[in-house]
Design a protein around this motif. Structure first.
Motif, PDB file in Angstrom:
ATOM      1  N   ILE A  28       3.381  28.039   2.552  1.00 33.93           N
ATOM      2  CA  ILE A  28       2.484  27.382   1.419  1.00 33.93           C
ATOM      3  C   ILE A  28       1.938  26.079   1.844  1.00 33.93           C
ATOM      4  CG2 ILE A  28       3.463  28.920  -0.289  1.00 33.93           C
ATOM      5  CD1 ILE A  28       5.241  26.488  -1.051  1.00 33.93           C
ATOM      6  N   ASP A  29       2.256  25.616   3.264  1.00 33.08           N
ATOM      7  CA  ASP A  29       1.956  24.240   3.666  1.00 33.08           C
ATOM      8  C   ASP A  29       0.375  23.756   2.915  1.00 33.08           C
ATOM      9  OD1 ASP A  29       3.613  23.890   6.749  1.00 33.08           O
ATOM     10  OD2 ASP A  29       4.245  24.470   4.677  1.00 33.08           O
ATOM     11  N   ARG A  30      -0.479  24.814   3.279  1.00 30.20           N
ATOM     12  CA  ARG A  30      -1.747  24.183   2.835  1.00 30.20           C
ATOM     13  C   ARG A  30      -2.504  24.703   1.536  1.00 30.20           C
ATOM     14  NH1 ARG A  30      -0.594  21.646   6.562  1.00 30.20           N
ATOM     15  NH2 ARG A  30      -1.320  21.572   8.806  1.00 30.20           N
ATOM     16  N   TYR A  31      -1.473  24.873   0.451  1.00 31.82           N
ATOM     17  CA  TYR A  31      -2.094  25.508  -0.467  1.00 31.82           C
ATOM     18  C   TYR A  31      -1.208  24.666  -1.797  1.00 31.82           C
ATOM     19  CZ  TYR A  31      -3.085  30.096   1.395  1.00 31.82           C
ATOM     20  OH  TYR A  31      -3.620  31.165   2.038  1.00 31.82           O
ATOM     21  N   GLY A  32      -2.105  24.352  -2.907  1.00 35.60           N
ATOM     22  CA  GLY A  32      -1.829  23.591  -3.906  1.00 35.60           C
ATOM     23  C   GLY A  32      -1.313  24.881  -4.737  1.00 35.60           C
ATOM     24  N   MET A  33      -0.129  24.375  -5.571  1.00 31.69           N
ATOM     25  CA  MET A  33       0.524  25.694  -6.268  1.00 31.69           C
ATOM     26  C   MET A  33       0.746  25.401  -7.548  1.00 31.69           C
ATOM     27  SD  MET A  33       1.628  27.478  -3.548  1.00 31.69           S
ATOM     28  CE  MET A  33       2.318  28.827  -4.548  1.00 31.69           C
ATOM     29  N   GLY A  34       0.271  26.246  -8.541  1.00 34.40           N
ATOM     30  CA  GLY A  34       0.134  26.039  -9.940  1.00 34.40           C
ATOM     31  C   GLY A  34       1.035  27.023 -10.850  1.00 34.40           C
ATOM     32  N   TRP A  35       1.620  26.748 -11.876  1.00 29.68           N
ATOM     33  CA  TRP A  35       2.170  27.656 -12.839  1.00 29.68           C
ATOM     34  C   TRP A  35       1.015  27.747 -14.141  1.00 29.68           C
ATOM     35  CZ3 TRP A  35       6.533  30.767 -12.137  1.00 29.68           C
ATOM     36  CH2 TRP A  35       7.107  30.500 -11.208  1.00 29.68           C
ATOM     37  N   PHE A  36       0.924  28.949 -14.508  1.00 31.62           N
ATOM     38  CA  PHE A  36       0.116  29.453 -15.667  1.00 31.62           C
ATOM     39  C   PHE A  36       1.137  30.147 -16.431  1.00 31.62           C
ATOM     40  CE2 PHE A  36      -4.448  27.998 -14.918  1.00 31.62           C
ATOM     41  CZ  PHE A  36      -4.347  27.408 -13.650  1.00 31.62           C
ATOM     42  N   ARG A  37       0.564  30.365 -18.048  1.00 34.12           N
ATOM     43  CA  ARG A  37       1.339  31.305 -18.913  1.00 34.12           C
ATOM     44  C   ARG A  37       0.492  31.733 -19.788  1.00 34.12           C
ATOM     45  NH1 ARG A  37       4.718  26.623 -22.221  1.00 34.12           N
ATOM     46  NH2 ARG A  37       2.991  25.623 -23.427  1.00 34.12           N
ATOM     47  N   ILE A  55       1.102  12.305  -1.229  1.00 30.18           N
ATOM     48  CA  ILE A  55       0.234  10.882  -1.320  1.00 30.18           C
ATOM     49  C   ILE A  55       0.952   9.734  -0.656  1.00 30.18           C
ATOM     50  CG2 ILE A  55      -0.791  11.503  -3.627  1.00 30.18           C
ATOM     51  CD1 ILE A  55       1.641  10.440  -5.102  1.00 30.18           C
ATOM     52  N   THR A  56       0.530   8.474  -0.812  1.00 28.35           N
ATOM     53  CA  THR A  56       0.911   7.496  -0.061  1.00 28.35           C
ATOM     54  C   THR A  56       2.394   7.261  -0.279  1.00 28.35           C
ATOM     55  OG1 THR A  56       0.447   5.982  -1.782  1.00 28.35           O
ATOM     56  CG2 THR A  56      -1.144   6.349   0.029  1.00 28.35           C
ATOM     57  N   SER A  57       3.011   7.413  -1.242  1.00 28.36           N
ATOM     58  CA  SER A  57       4.602   7.291  -1.695  1.00 28.36           C
ATOM     59  C   SER A  57       5.354   8.467  -0.782  1.00 28.36           C
ATOM     60  CB  SER A  57       4.694   7.430  -3.086  1.00 28.36           C
ATOM     61  OG  SER A  57       4.501   8.866  -3.718  1.00 28.36           O
ATOM     62  N   GLY A  58       4.473   9.613  -0.204  1.00 29.73           N
ATOM     63  CA  GLY A  58       5.441  10.528   0.465  1.00 29.73           C
ATOM     64  C   GLY A  58       5.642  11.603  -0.564  1.00 29.73           C
ATOM     65  N   THR A  59       5.423  11.401  -1.734  1.00 27.23           N
ATOM     66  CA  THR A  59       5.589  12.606  -2.562  1.00 27.23           C
ATOM     67  C   THR A  59       4.293  13.506  -3.043  1.00 27.23           C
ATOM     68  OG1 THR A  59       5.055  11.125  -4.480  1.00 27.23           O
ATOM     69  CG2 THR A  59       7.540  11.146  -3.889  1.00 27.23           C
ATOM     70  N   TYR A  60       4.491  14.416  -3.335  1.00 22.70           N
ATOM     71  CA  TYR A  60       3.342  15.417  -3.782  1.00 22.70           C
ATOM     72  C   TYR A  60       2.926  15.066  -5.328  1.00 22.70           C
ATOM     73  CZ  TYR A  60       4.933  18.456   0.275  1.00 22.70           C
ATOM     74  OH  TYR A  60       4.961  18.813   1.549  1.00 22.70           O
ATOM     75  N   PRO A  61       1.567  15.199  -5.231  1.00 18.58           N
ATOM     76  CA  PRO A  61       0.955  14.823  -6.699  1.00 18.58           C
ATOM     77  C   PRO A  61       1.418  15.992  -7.748  1.00 18.58           C
ATOM     78  CG  PRO A  61      -0.616  15.255  -5.176  1.00 18.58           C
ATOM     79  CD  PRO A  61       0.506  15.296  -4.322  1.00 18.58           C
ATOM     80  N   THR A  62       1.881  15.805  -9.015  1.00 15.00           N
ATOM     81  CA  THR A  62       2.031  16.911  -9.926  1.00 15.00           C
ATOM     82  C   THR A  62       1.248  16.483 -11.233  1.00 15.00           C
ATOM     83  OG1 THR A  62       3.878  15.756 -10.684  1.00 15.00           O
ATOM     84  CG2 THR A  62       4.273  17.352  -8.953  1.00 15.00           C
ATOM     85  N   TRP A  63       0.747  17.406 -11.965  1.00 17.11           N
ATOM     86  CA  TRP A  63      -0.046  17.573 -13.178  1.00 17.11           C
ATOM     87  C   TRP A  63       0.778  18.456 -13.969  1.00 17.11           C
ATOM     88  CZ3 TRP A  63      -1.975  18.328  -8.210  1.00 17.11           C
ATOM     89  CH2 TRP A  63      -2.784  17.057  -7.646  1.00 17.11           C
ATOM     90  N   TYR A  64       0.770  18.199 -15.343  1.00 15.59           N
ATOM     91  CA  TYR A  64       1.227  19.135 -16.250  1.00 15.59           C
ATOM     92  C   TYR A  64       0.464  19.081 -17.549  1.00 15.59           C
ATOM     93  CZ  TYR A  64       5.317  18.132 -13.631  1.00 15.59           C
ATOM     94  OH  TYR A  64       6.325  17.915 -12.699  1.00 15.59           O
ATOM     95  N   THR A  65       0.429  20.042 -18.265  1.00 17.45           N
ATOM     96  CA  THR A  65      -0.140  20.148 -19.489  1.00 17.45           C
ATOM     97  C   THR A  65       0.479  19.370 -20.601  1.00 17.45           C
ATOM     98  OG1 THR A  65      -1.378  21.599 -21.199  1.00 17.45           O
ATOM     99  CG2 THR A  65       0.690  22.253 -20.446  1.00 17.45           C
ATOM    100  N   HIS A  66      -0.003  18.663 -21.407  1.00 18.28           N
ATOM    101  CA  HIS A  66       0.409  17.750 -22.553  1.00 18.28           C
ATOM    102  C   HIS A  66       1.677  18.299 -23.186  1.00 18.28           C
ATOM    103  CE1 HIS A  66       0.750  14.461 -25.088  1.00 18.28           C
ATOM    104  NE2 HIS A  66       0.791  15.386 -26.037  1.00 18.28           N
TER     105      HIS A  66
END
Length: 131
Positions: A28-37, A55-66
């Motif tokens: 999955i190295d080259r894949y953004g991964m998501g969860w849907f429901r 990202i620059t901090s060495g962590t992966y960016p994450t996003w969430y629905t509100h």
């Protein structure tokens, strides 16, 4: 061709926690991964996503629905080709079938929130939260 297999769903009480897993058949190295429901009678909706590149901090960016911010956490472990969704303080409104998706080179909020940008999907795992 990636195959994704979700697991970890179940029936719980409001306030409980669950951890969903999504195991990929390949890297999955080259894949953004998501969860849907998807709840009965409703459209499949975005829940959370994690980019494929740090990202620059060495962590992966994450996003969430509100509605899940502060309660859910997505994480990826490329070494074992697995993505997790830690769900805490579950609510009856979280009841749905949860699907894992993989988006090739997916690394932006705009891209990963949209179903059409995903190349592979799992079969889903059911989460039922009772009050």
């Amino acid at each position: 061709q990636e195959q994704l297999v979700e697991s970890g769903g179940g029936s719980v009480q409001a306030g409980d926690s669950l951890r969903l897993s999504c195991a990929a058949s390949g890297s999955i190295d080259r894949y953004g991964m998501g969860w849907f429901r998807q709840a009965p009678g409703k459209e499949r909706e975005f829940v959370a996503a994690i980019g494929w590149r740090t990202i620059t901090s060495g962590t992966y960016p994450t996003w969430y629905t509100h509605s899940v911010k502060g309660r859910f956490a997505i994480a990826r472990y490329n070494a074992n080709n697995t993505v997790y969704l830690q769900m805490s303080n579950l609510e009856p409104e979280d009841t749905a079938t949860y699907y894992c998706g993989a988006a090739r080179f997916g690394t932006s909020d705009v891209l990963l929130r949209l179903r059409r940008n995903y190349h592979y999907w799992g079969q889903g795992t059911q989460v039922t939260v009772s009050s």
